[in-house]
Design a protein around this motif. Structure first.
Motif, PDB file in Angstrom:
ATOM      1  N   HIS A 186       0.868  -1.174   0.000  1.00 56.70           N
ATOM      2  CA  HIS A 186       0.000   0.000   0.000  1.00 56.70           C
ATOM      3  C   HIS A 186       0.906   1.226   0.000  1.00 56.70           C
ATOM      4  CE1 HIS A 186      -3.500  -2.459   1.213  1.00 56.70           C
ATOM      5  NE2 HIS A 186      -2.676  -3.066   2.044  1.00 56.70           N
ATOM      6  N   CYS A 231      -4.789   5.826   0.123  1.00 56.16           N
ATOM      7  CA  CYS A 231      -3.791   4.843  -0.289  1.00 56.16           C
ATOM      8  C   CYS A 231      -3.485   5.117  -1.753  1.00 56.16           C
ATOM      9  CB  CYS A 231      -4.314   3.420  -0.117  1.00 56.16           C
ATOM     10  SG  CYS A 231      -3.166   2.180  -0.770  1.00 56.16           S
ATOM     11  N   GLU A 233      -1.167   3.249  -3.721  1.00 58.54           N
ATOM     12  CA  GLU A 233      -0.527   2.160  -4.462  1.00 58.54           C
ATOM     13  C   GLU A 233      -1.616   1.115  -4.674  1.00 58.54           C
ATOM     14  OE1 GLU A 233       2.747   1.864  -5.595  1.00 58.54           O
ATOM     15  OE2 GLU A 233       1.902   0.136  -6.636  1.00 58.54           O
ATOM     16  N   PHE A 234      -1.888   0.772  -5.933  1.00 57.02           N
ATOM     17  CA  PHE A 234      -3.002  -0.138  -6.212  1.00 57.02           C
ATOM     18  C   PHE A 234      -2.863  -1.423  -5.401  1.00 57.02           C
ATOM     19  CE2 PHE A 234      -5.141  -3.496  -8.603  1.00 57.02           C
ATOM     20  CZ  PHE A 234      -6.424  -2.997  -8.512  1.00 57.02           C
ATOM     21  N   CYS A 235      -3.906  -1.743  -4.609  1.00 61.56           N
ATOM     22  CA  CYS A 235      -3.792  -2.839  -3.652  1.00 61.56           C
ATOM     23  C   CYS A 235      -4.997  -3.768  -3.721  1.00 61.56           C
ATOM     24  CB  CYS A 235      -3.628  -2.269  -2.244  1.00 61.56           C
ATOM     25  SG  CYS A 235      -4.964  -1.164  -1.762  1.00 61.56           S
ATOM     26  N   HIS A 239      -9.100  -0.548  -3.547  1.00 61.23           N
ATOM     27  CA  HIS A 239      -7.985   0.403  -3.363  1.00 61.23           C
ATOM     28  C   HIS A 239      -8.494   1.848  -3.286  1.00 61.23           C
ATOM     29  CE1 HIS A 239      -4.500   2.814  -4.133  1.00 61.23           C
ATOM     30  NE2 HIS A 239      -4.907   3.131  -5.338  1.00 61.23           N
ATOM     31  N   MET A 242      -9.787   3.033   0.052  1.00 59.16           N
ATOM     32  CA  MET A 242      -8.879   2.970   1.198  1.00 59.16           C
ATOM     33  C   MET A 242      -8.384   4.386   1.483  1.00 59.16           C
ATOM     34  SD  MET A 242      -5.738   0.368   1.689  1.00 59.16           S
ATOM     35  CE  MET A 242      -4.553   0.517   3.024  1.00 59.16           C
TER      36      MET A 242
END
Ligand SMILES: [Cu+2]
Length: 363
Positions: A186, A231, A233-235, A239, A242
């Motif tokens: 993340h 967030c 960063e693609f998670c 995502h 988040m």
């Protein structure tokens, strides 16, 4: 056939024009969102301000280079363009002077960009190192941050408290975040406070924040000033859901918040709906995944709910903590937030009503 090619050409031009207009309007619409998005160009803390002070001059240097290069390119392309029918005329009307193999010229236009890059690199590299310097002073507040799919967990080891999604920090005081992840990569970002920091499972990263004192100069109700985060960063599927919030408070209000978080969970009056909710909570799957300090619920899969009702949002700061939203969440978490790791537990409407009363009493 000629007609058809013409038509095709016209349609293509129209498509391109349409896409360009659509793109431009999408860009303009982003400016309509009021207090959001918050960005680094409006800093409210030291880290973000230092970044802004680097971005702006670099932007103007890059902008000037762009204008000069594009102007030369466009002027040359226009001035020396092919006129008329290439097959009938002999070469272009005006031919530019040929400079291929001109060594002094090539040396000059290699050295100039090199010097520009060096000039930009010196403050950039210096700032990168400076951003990672942890202040030595004893007044540093340490907070552990853990990314989960798709919410943030915060632990204040100094006070033994744990909370989720809304991080409280005192204004004017350096805060050292130690960040890690429970599952995938993340990235933690509060644009008005500092740069981004990726978080990795099994590794620790650090980020120093310091919110301006001025942020809380005019807030006297103790609630502090709320900054938004995300967030970055693609998670996984949620995502985009988040999010997070930073609540910047005066030292006094922050200490009061700490004290309220250290207090044991409120126990509802016997015979109330909230008491019924507590009974349901403690006799169902909830306790395997959530903690409510002082009771049988000691799970660590989902957010700590000991002081759930002290937060203004939930589920990755996606929803306002209203009765309706909490009820909708309990009815079907993945329906509210795609992919949610809290499953649909098939609760009845009366169980939901009691659970909402209980959760909303946990101040
Ligand atoms: Cu993410």
């Amino acid at each position: 056939v000629a007609d058809r090619t013409n038509l095709k050409r016209e349609l293509n031009a129209r498509n391109i024009l349409f896409s360009a207009l659509l793109g431009a309007s999408a860009l303009f619409v982003t400016a309509c969102s009021g207090r959001l998005p918050q960005n680094t160009l409006d800093p409210a803390g030291k880290g973000a301000r230092d970044i802004k002070n680097l971005i702006v001059p670099v932007f103007f240097v890059a902008g000037a280079i762009f204008v000069v290069v594009q102007t030369i390119l466009l002027v040359s392309a226009f001035r020396f363009r092919q006129r008329g029918d290439a097959e009938k005329t002999e070469g272009p009307a005006e031919c530019p002077e040929q400079i291929h193999g001109n060594t002094p010229l090539e040396v000059v236009w290699t050295i100039i960009p090199f010097l520009i890059l060096v000039v930009i690199a010196i403050p950039t590299v210096r700032l990168i190192f400076e951003q990672h310097k942890v202040p030595e002073s004893g007044s540093v507040l340490e907070i552990k941050v853990t990314g989960h799919q798709w919410w943030w967990e915060y632990e204040y080891p100094e006070f033994g408290i744990r909370t989720a999604n809304e991080i409280h920090i005192p204004a004017g005081r350096p805060v050292k975040l130690t960040l890690t992840s429970q599952d995938v990569v993340h990235s933690f970002w509060i644009p008005r406070l500092a740069g981004k920091q990726d978080v990795f499972p099994g590794q620790e990263r650090f980020l120093v924040l310091q919110a301006d004192r001025e942020l809380v100069a005019h807030s006297d109700d103790g609630s502090g000033t709320v900054l938004y985060g995300q967030c970055v960063e693609f998670c996984g599927i949620s995502h985009a859901n988040m999010k997070l919030r930073a609540v910047v408070q005066s030292d006094e209000d922050f200490q009061a918040w700490v004290a309220s978080q250290k207090a044991p969970a409120k126990v509802p009056e016997p015979g109330t709906k909230a008491a019924e909710g507590k009974r349901i909570f403690e006799s169902s799957a909830c306790i395997g995944c959530h903690t409510i300090a002082g009771g049988p619920a000691q799970g660590r899969v989902g957010p700590d709910l000991t002081h759930f009702a002290s937060r203004s949002t939930f589920a990755g700061s996606l929803f306002e903590r209203t009765d309706e939203n909490v009820a909708a969440w309990l009815r079907n978490p993945p329906g509210q937030k795609p992919g949610s790791k809290m499953p649909n537990l098939g609760l009845s409407e009366s169980e939901i009503e009691a659970l909402v009363a209980y959760l909303q009493s946990l101040e």
